[in-house]
Design an enzyme around this catalytic site. Structure first.
Site, short mmCIF file in Angstrom:
data_model
loop_
_atom_site.label_atom_id
_atom_site.label_comp_id
_atom_site.label_asym_id
_atom_site.label_seq_id
_atom_site.Cartn_x
_atom_site.Cartn_y
_atom_site.Cartn_z
N LYS A 170 63.84 47.48 36.79
CA LYS A 170 64.70 46.60 36.30
C LYS A 170 66.17 47.10 36.87
CE LYS A 170 61.89 44.20 33.20
NZ LYS A 170 60.98 44.59 32.20
N HIS A 219 64.80 47.55 29.45
CA HIS A 219 65.96 46.58 29.68
C HIS A 219 67.32 47.38 29.42
CE1 HIS A 219 64.07 42.85 30.44
NE2 HIS A 219 63.30 43.13 29.66
N SER A 240 63.36 41.84 25.29
CA SER A 240 63.43 41.21 26.53
C SER A 240 63.65 39.79 26.31
CB SER A 240 62.06 41.42 27.54
OG SER A 240 61.04 41.44 26.51
C1 LIG Z 1 59.63 44.62 32.06
C2 LIG Z 1 59.03 45.36 30.88
C3 LIG Z 1 58.15 46.49 30.96
C4 LIG Z 1 57.30 46.55 32.31
O1 LIG Z 1 57.80 47.29 33.45
P1 LIG Z 1 57.38 47.16 34.84
O2 LIG Z 1 57.88 48.24 35.38
O3 LIG Z 1 57.84 45.76 35.51
O4 LIG Z 1 55.75 46.98 34.82
C5 LIG Z 1 57.64 46.94 30.06
N1 LIG Z 1 58.49 46.92 28.85
C6 LIG Z 1 59.47 45.88 28.71
C7 LIG Z 1 60.08 45.84 27.39
C8 LIG Z 1 59.86 45.35 29.78
O5 LIG Z 1 60.61 44.39 29.67
#
Ligand SMILES: *Cc1c(COP(=O)(O)O)cnc(C)c1O
Length: 387
Positions: free
Chosen positions: A235, A204, A176
């Protein structure tokens, strides 16, 4: 009683105190603050689906049919036909036997890791893994063994040293903060060699990489070699929710032992309806994905031409602009905001000291002009700050 005032003072002194920034959001690439237009380079809504009119239609229909809330956890009164439909769709796209939907990706990670591992496990975790993975390991009581970012040498060394019979290797699919992709082929080889379970958090990657947006595993052709795939619906899918995907037995086990699944109210059914619509759009239309890739490659190229370090990022819409100094990175974030560009500065503790950066994330709704302008402003502001 903790001395909150003192703690806040400390944070402020270290330049780490944060507050929310309330956008009157319009779409993934543009928002307004106090009536001023801001081009946003900090959204996870990669395909612009959070504001897609087709999904709004699905939402209106769904609220008429299901109302607002789900009234209970999935194992009590909270389940509806649409959750099963959504889970089957995710399994289809990811080419797995079964899936289970959670309320968020965070809850999927904590719920899955704490249910799969116990104190006899060793969990081999990439240093750059997401906080929800780190927290899941803590909850499980397992021992954490961190390895160098994407280093198979480091991972194999740790695996070789391990005396534990129970091992889990866990990694982000797309990282991320760096926008690079985990070497899942090599990782699945090591997992097999050392008898470890392999888990990928593809928050992602899902919707962005791979044919029909299946994610990093499908992009690298390793879907059948990854035991546990976790992801999010917040996302590229544009809404809210998390999921885990894999073999039927594992999913049935998790449904009966994952505490964040069992002890939390199910999502509003309309969220599931919207996610179904979004995943169907992703599967049937590759234009957004293609555009996103072209735009990201274009921006990486421009930044490199201007002499910026974009780190390990490749092939994904996440582009770090590594500046090093904490204060300068912060200042860059502020100055760009004055220019009508939101591009968050990422600092300690999210990234290591000396690795402070701007983090640009692109969406299919950005224009080439948005990118040209942003790179120009970054370049100009950086010169000013270093003058
Ligand atoms: C954003 C993210 C999460 C969390 O997901 P949410 O649905 O926003 O709680 C978990 N792992 C990674 C790698 C992320 O980037």
């Amino acid at each position: 009683m903790k001395d909150f005032e003192k703690a806040i003072e400390m944070m402020k002194k270290k330049n780490l105190f944060r507050t929310t920034r309330d956008f009157e959001q319009v779409d993934a690439s543009r928002g307004q603050i106090g009536g001023r237009e801001i081009v946003i380079f900090g959204s996870n809504d990669y395909l612009g689906l959070s504001s897609d009119p087709r999904i709004e239609d699905a939402a209106v229909k769904a609220i008429g049919k299901y109302g607002f809330g789900s009234t209970g956890s999935r194992l009590t009164s909270g389940s509806r036909d649409v959750f099963k439909e959504l889970e089957d769709l995710i399994s289809d796209v990811k080419d797995t036997q079964a899936s289970l939907v959670f309320n968020t990706g965070y809850m999927a990670n904590t719920g899955v890791i704490s249910a799969v591992c116990d104190k006899d496990f060793e969990v081999f975790s990439d240093r750059y893994n997401h906080a929800s993975i780190v927290d899941g390991i803590v909850l499980s009581g397992a021992r954490t063994v961190r390895y160098r970012h994407c280093s198979m040498e480091s991972l194999e060394k740790r695996l070789k040293e391990s005396k534990s019979k129970k091992k889990l290797i866990v990694t982000d699919g797309v990282f991320s903060m760096d926008g690079d992709i985990a070497p899942l082929g090599d990782m699945s080889f090591l997992a097999k060699k050392y008898g470890a379970i392999l888990m990928v958090d593809d928050a992602h990657g899902f919707g962005v990489l791979g044919q029909n947006g299946g994610g990093t595993c499908s992009h690298l052709g390793v879907s059948s070699k990854v035991d546990i795939q976790v992801g999010t619906l917040s996302k590229a899918v544009g809404g809210i929710g998390g999921y885990v995907s894999g073999d039927r037995d594992m999913i049935d086990y998790l449904m009966n032992s994952s505490r964040s699944f069992i002890f939390s109210t199910a999502l509003p059914p309309l969220s599931a309806c919207c996610a179904i619509k979004a995943i169907n759009i992703i599967g049937s239309d590759s234009k957004g994905r293609k555009r996103l890739k072209e735009l990201s490659d274009y921006m990486r190229g421009l930044l490199k031409e201007k002499g910026f370090d974009t780190g390990l990022s490749s092939g994904t819409p996440i582009i770090p602009i590594i500046l090093g100094d904490e204060k300068k990175a912060s200042l860059m974030g502020q100055k760009l905001m004055e220019d009508g560009i939101y591009m968050p500065a990422i600092r300690v503790p999210t990234v290591q000291k000396g690795q402070s950066r701007l983090r640009a994330s692109l969406t299919a709704l950005h224009t080439k002009e948005d990118v040209d302008n942003a790179v120009e402003r970054i370049s100009q502001r950086w010169k000013e700050i270093n003058r």
